[in-house]
Scaffold this motif. Structure first.
Motif, PDB file in Angstrom:
ATOM      1  N   ALA A   1       0.804  -1.229   0.000  1.00  0.00           N
ATOM      2  CA  ALA A   1       0.000   0.000   0.000  1.00  0.00           C
ATOM      3  C   ALA A   1       0.835   1.275   0.000  1.00  0.00           C
ATOM      4  O   ALA A   1       0.532   2.220  -0.733  1.00  0.00           O
ATOM      5  CB  ALA A   1      -0.958  -0.001   1.182  1.00  0.00           C
ATOM      6  N   LYS A   2       1.877   1.327   0.810  1.00  0.00           N
ATOM      7  CA  LYS A   2       2.659   2.565   0.928  1.00  0.00           C
ATOM      8  C   LYS A   2       3.256   2.968  -0.423  1.00  0.00           C
ATOM      9  O   LYS A   2       3.129   4.113  -0.852  1.00  0.00           O
ATOM     10  CB  LYS A   2       3.759   2.396   1.982  1.00  0.00           C
ATOM     11  CG  LYS A   2       4.527   3.667   2.250  1.00  0.00           C
ATOM     12  CD  LYS A   2       5.488   3.484   3.412  1.00  0.00           C
ATOM     13  CE  LYS A   2       6.204   4.764   3.754  1.00  0.00           C
ATOM     14  NZ  LYS A   2       7.046   4.612   4.941  1.00  0.00           N
TER      15      LYS A   2
ATOM     16  N   TRP B   1       2.316   1.939  -3.380  1.00  0.00           N
ATOM     17  CA  TRP B   1       1.225   2.182  -4.322  1.00  0.00           C
ATOM     18  C   TRP B   1       0.667   3.592  -4.127  1.00  0.00           C
ATOM     19  O   TRP B   1       0.460   4.318  -5.101  1.00  0.00           O
ATOM     20  CB  TRP B   1       0.133   1.126  -4.138  1.00  0.00           C
ATOM     21  CG  TRP B   1      -0.974   1.217  -5.132  1.00  0.00           C
ATOM     22  CD1 TRP B   1      -1.001   0.680  -6.381  1.00  0.00           C
ATOM     23  CD2 TRP B   1      -2.216   1.892  -4.949  1.00  0.00           C
ATOM     24  NE1 TRP B   1      -2.191   0.983  -6.995  1.00  0.00           N
ATOM     25  CE2 TRP B   1      -2.952   1.726  -6.135  1.00  0.00           C
ATOM     26  CE3 TRP B   1      -2.780   2.623  -3.911  1.00  0.00           C
ATOM     27  CZ2 TRP B   1      -4.224   2.251  -6.300  1.00  0.00           C
ATOM     28  CZ3 TRP B   1      -4.056   3.153  -4.081  1.00  0.00           C
ATOM     29  CH2 TRP B   1      -4.758   2.958  -5.275  1.00  0.00           C
ATOM     30  N   CYS B   2       0.432   3.985  -2.883  1.00  0.00           N
ATOM     31  CA  CYS B   2      -0.101   5.324  -2.595  1.00  0.00           C
ATOM     32  C   CYS B   2       0.873   6.424  -3.027  1.00  0.00           C
ATOM     33  O   CYS B   2       0.460   7.468  -3.527  1.00  0.00           O
ATOM     34  CB  CYS B   2      -0.430   5.468  -1.112  1.00  0.00           C
ATOM     35  SG  CYS B   2      -1.886   4.533  -0.598  1.00  0.00           S
ATOM     36  N   LYS B   3       2.172   6.190  -2.842  1.00  0.00           N
ATOM     37  CA  LYS B   3       3.181   7.186  -3.221  1.00  0.00           C
ATOM     38  C   LYS B   3       3.183   7.440  -4.723  1.00  0.00           C
ATOM     39  O   LYS B   3       3.506   8.538  -5.167  1.00  0.00           O
ATOM     40  CB  LYS B   3       4.575   6.722  -2.794  1.00  0.00           C
ATOM     41  CG  LYS B   3       4.870   6.955  -1.340  1.00  0.00           C
ATOM     42  CD  LYS B   3       6.299   6.550  -1.027  1.00  0.00           C
ATOM     43  CE  LYS B   3       6.645   6.791   0.414  1.00  0.00           C
ATOM     44  NZ  LYS B   3       8.018   6.360   0.732  1.00  0.00           N
TER      45      LYS B   3
ATOM     46  N   THR C   1     -11.587   6.176  -0.993  1.00  0.00           N
ATOM     47  CA  THR C   1     -10.159   6.310  -1.221  1.00  0.00           C
ATOM     48  C   THR C   1      -9.490   5.121  -0.554  1.00  0.00           C
ATOM     49  O   THR C   1      -9.668   4.926   0.647  1.00  0.00           O
ATOM     50  CB  THR C   1      -9.619   7.614  -0.608  1.00  0.00           C
ATOM     51  OG1 THR C   1     -10.366   8.696  -1.137  1.00  0.00           O
ATOM     52  CG2 THR C   1      -8.156   7.806  -0.931  1.00  0.00           C
TER      53      THR C   1
ATOM     54  N   ASN D   1      -6.362   7.101   2.015  1.00  0.00           N
ATOM     55  CA  ASN D   1      -5.375   7.961   1.346  1.00  0.00           C
ATOM     56  C   ASN D   1      -4.117   8.146   2.205  1.00  0.00           C
ATOM     57  O   ASN D   1      -3.518   9.199   2.214  1.00  0.00           O
ATOM     58  CB  ASN D   1      -5.985   9.305   0.976  1.00  0.00           C
ATOM     59  CG  ASN D   1      -5.283   9.923  -0.214  1.00  0.00           C
ATOM     60  OD1 ASN D   1      -4.622   9.235  -0.980  1.00  0.00           O
ATOM     61  ND2 ASN D   1      -5.427  11.224  -0.377  1.00  0.00           N
TER      62      ASN D   1
ATOM     63  N   LYS E   1      -0.214   7.068   3.483  1.00  0.00           N
ATOM     64  CA  LYS E   1       1.024   6.443   3.031  1.00  0.00           C
ATOM     65  C   LYS E   1       1.730   5.777   4.210  1.00  0.00           C
ATOM     66  O   LYS E   1       2.902   5.487   4.163  1.00  0.00           O
ATOM     67  CB  LYS E   1       1.928   7.490   2.390  1.00  0.00           C
ATOM     68  CG  LYS E   1       1.347   8.055   1.120  1.00  0.00           C
ATOM     69  CD  LYS E   1       2.224   9.160   0.575  1.00  0.00           C
ATOM     70  CE  LYS E   1       1.658   9.763  -0.673  1.00  0.00           C
ATOM     71  NZ  LYS E   1       0.458  10.557  -0.481  1.00  0.00           N
TER      72      LYS E   1
END
Length: 172
Positions: free
Chosen positions: A26-27, A29-31, A43, A47, A49
């Motif tokens: 996830a981290k 991907w979110c970045k 979200t 949303n 990170k």
């Protein structure tokens, strides 16, 4: 009912498998800040990170799923467990297999394990129904209750992901 006791523990185990993929990916991907091609009112991961915030949220969910499993195995009352398992299946299909991949047109964290855990979860639900023999009304009520419980819990977790990260000792 004894055969169900063993299978009930597969739900928290499969949940762990699925959420580990989310925690791990996830981290990053979110970045990357992928664009939504189809706007959704949700979200992913609030949303955030924060791996730590996500992990604390997953831990909270896991504890709830374990408590529902324990409740079922100790008392023979499997309604909440049944509803939460059904809600998990709906979550896997709706978000990780259909909505988020279509919206982002890209890999979404949890997508691979959603496919891998979906079929065992469905099998467990079918097995549970054979043992519990719930009526259509009972199934409907437990699925609605499980979905509402899981949805409210998820909304609270997503809203508080920053605070969860601070609890875990990570700042974004």
């Amino acid at each position: 009912m004894n055969e169900l006791r063993w299978f009930t523990w597969l739900f928290p185990l499969l949940f762990i498998v699925h959420d580990m993929e989310e925690i791990i990916t996830a981290k990053q991907w979110c970045k990357k800040g992928f664009k939504q091609f189809i706007p959704l009112p949700i979200t992913p991961f609030g949303n955030s990170k924060s791996t730590a915030g996500l992990a604390v949220g997953v831990l909270e969910e896991l504890i709830l799923w374990i408590l529902a499993t324990l409740l079922g195995n100790i008392t023979g009352f499997y309604g909440l467990w049944y509803g939460l398992l059904a809600a998990n299946i709906i979550h896997l299909i709706l978000f990780h297999i259909v909505l988020l991949p279509l919206s982002y047109r890209h890999y979404v964290p949890g997508e691979v394990t959603a496919w891998l855990t979906l079929f065992p979860c469905c099998y467990i639900l079918i097995l549970a129904q054979r043992v519990l023999n719930y009526s259509a009304v009972e199934i409907t009520l437990w699925v609605i209750a499980g979905f509402v419980f899981a949805f409210v819990n998820m909304k609270v977790l997503h809203k508080n992901i920053q605070q969860l990260a601070r609890i875990a000792g990570e700042s974004e």
